[in-house]
Every structure is written in C-alpha cells, then in structure tokens.
Design an enzyme around this catalytic site. Structure first.
Site, PDB file in Angstrom:
ATOM      1  N   ASP A   1      -8.469  65.730 -13.753  1.00 27.62           N
ATOM      2  CA  ASP A   1      -9.272  66.573 -14.633  1.00 27.62           C
ATOM      3  C   ASP A   1      -8.922  68.018 -14.295  1.00 27.62           C
ATOM      4  O   ASP A   1      -8.272  68.288 -13.272  1.00 27.62           O
ATOM      5  CB  ASP A   1     -10.756  66.277 -14.390  1.00 27.62           C
TER       6      ASP A   1
ATOM      7  N   ASP B   1     -11.161  71.442 -15.281  1.00 25.38           N
ATOM      8  CA  ASP B   1     -12.297  72.311 -14.938  1.00 25.38           C
ATOM      9  C   ASP B   1     -13.243  71.611 -13.972  1.00 25.38           C
ATOM     10  O   ASP B   1     -13.777  70.539 -14.276  1.00 25.38           O
ATOM     11  CB  ASP B   1     -13.024  72.723 -16.213  1.00 25.38           C
TER      12      ASP B   1
END
Length: 211
Positions: free
Chosen positions: A7, A9
């Site tokens: 991922d 953020d």
C-alpha cells in the site's frame, strides 16, 4: 512468500493525517460536522466510494476534484516516509522478487511519492484507485496486481496500514503485514503480523517470521 505488494499512504509514506485534514475541510465546507468516526471512514478507501454514503446524490467527481484542490493549503501536515519503507522495497528488489503497489490514490500521486522516497524506478507495477471498478476493501486491486506480476495470491504478502486494506488483502487470499502508523496495534490484530513501522523487516518473509 514470493512477492511483496505495498500500500502507499500510511504504509510507505505518512500522509494519512494530511489526507484526513483535507477530508475534514471538505465536509466542513459542505456543512457536515467532521467528527472523528466519520472522517476515519476515509482511511484506506477511495473518496469516490465513501462520499455517496455520506452525501447521497452529490456530484462525487466534483467533490473529489474539490478535495484535491486543497493539496497546497497552508498548514497541512508534511509528507514524510515511513521508517524503513524505502529500504524494504530495495531489499525486495535486490532479491529479484516481484513487487507491486496497490493504492486507493491516483496514479500520478503514487508515481510522485515513490520518486520522492527514491524507489520510483523499482516499483514498475502500480494498481491505482483509477484501475479498479471497486476500491478497497474489495480485493480486486490486489488480485489485479498478483495477476500482473504473475504470482499466485497465496504466495504474496501485502503490507497495509488500514482496516480496509487488510480486509482487501486477506480477501484476495494473501498474507498481510499490518503497519501500525495510522491505527492502534490492537485494531490490526487480525492481520498475520503487526509491526510499528517498516524498520528491520527482512526479505523474504517466512512462516516463522509471521508467528
């Protein structure tokens, strides 16, 4: 584990406080009280998936454009790397293992942030929020990334910080390492492993690492 899926953020870069501040601004500008529980619903998810739940009938694309226009607003929290994140991406690449980015963010944002932390040339497979019909917690982004890098989902480990991201990775049949940058560790206990940040994580991971 043969492949690492990251991922962005909250996992590679600390931007969640900044993002949530922007969503608060949007809600306030539209007369909605941005209480904590409401704002946290945006964490790890695409705005276009959440906004219809909060503002039924609104022009979602216009709202997304509006919140993006706040990006240069003075006083927003800085964007900083998650400790150890770039080093882990480099270790995966040095081992010759497939890797990919699976993010709810726009591709342009992801490309810029990867370049800023010095791994833009290493992460060549990106599945962004624009690439899927339904965002996290739906597993389609992770399944697409696994297909693109040619690795069975069961041989992939996903690194995530959000509840929606963990749900998406596990629904795709992947092992999930949760990074406690945006949630308390106890909130992430259903992941296969919980770490405070990305420092000191070795690659490749083995089953013993996950015990």
């Amino acid at each position: 584990m043969e492949a690492a899926l990251f991922d962005l953020d909250g996992t590679l870069i600390n931007t969640e406080r900044r993002s949530l501040a922007m969503w608060r601004m949007l809600l306030e500008n539209h007369g909605i009280e941005p209480h904590e529980a409401l704002v946290r619903r945006f964490m790890g998810r695409r705005g276009r998936d959440i906004l219809p739940e909060i503002m039924p009938g609104a022009d979602v694309l216009a709202l997304v454009e509006e919140v993006m226009s706040y990006a240069d607003h003075p006083g927003l929290p800085d964007i900083v790397p998650v400790p150890g994140a770039a080093d882990l991406v480099r270790r995966v690449a040095e081992k010759g293992s497939p890797l990919a980015l699976v993010t709810s963010a726009h591709r342009a944002w992801a490309v810029e942030r990867l370049a800023e932390i010095g791994v833009g040339d290493l992460v060549r497979t990106i599945v962004s929020g624009e690439d899927v019909a339904v965002g996290k917690p739906d597993p389609s982004g992770y399944l697409m990334a696994a297909s693109l890098i040619g690795v069975e989902p069961a041989r992939c480990v996903a690194f995530e910080d959000s509840l929606a991201g963990i749900e998406a990775a596990q629904a795709a049949g992947m092992t999930c390492v949760a990074v406690a940058t945006t949630h308390a560790p106890e909130e992430l206990a259903h992941a296969d492993l919980v770490v405070p940040d990305m420092s000191g994580i070795e690659w490749p991971l083995t089953e013993l690492d996950l015990v």
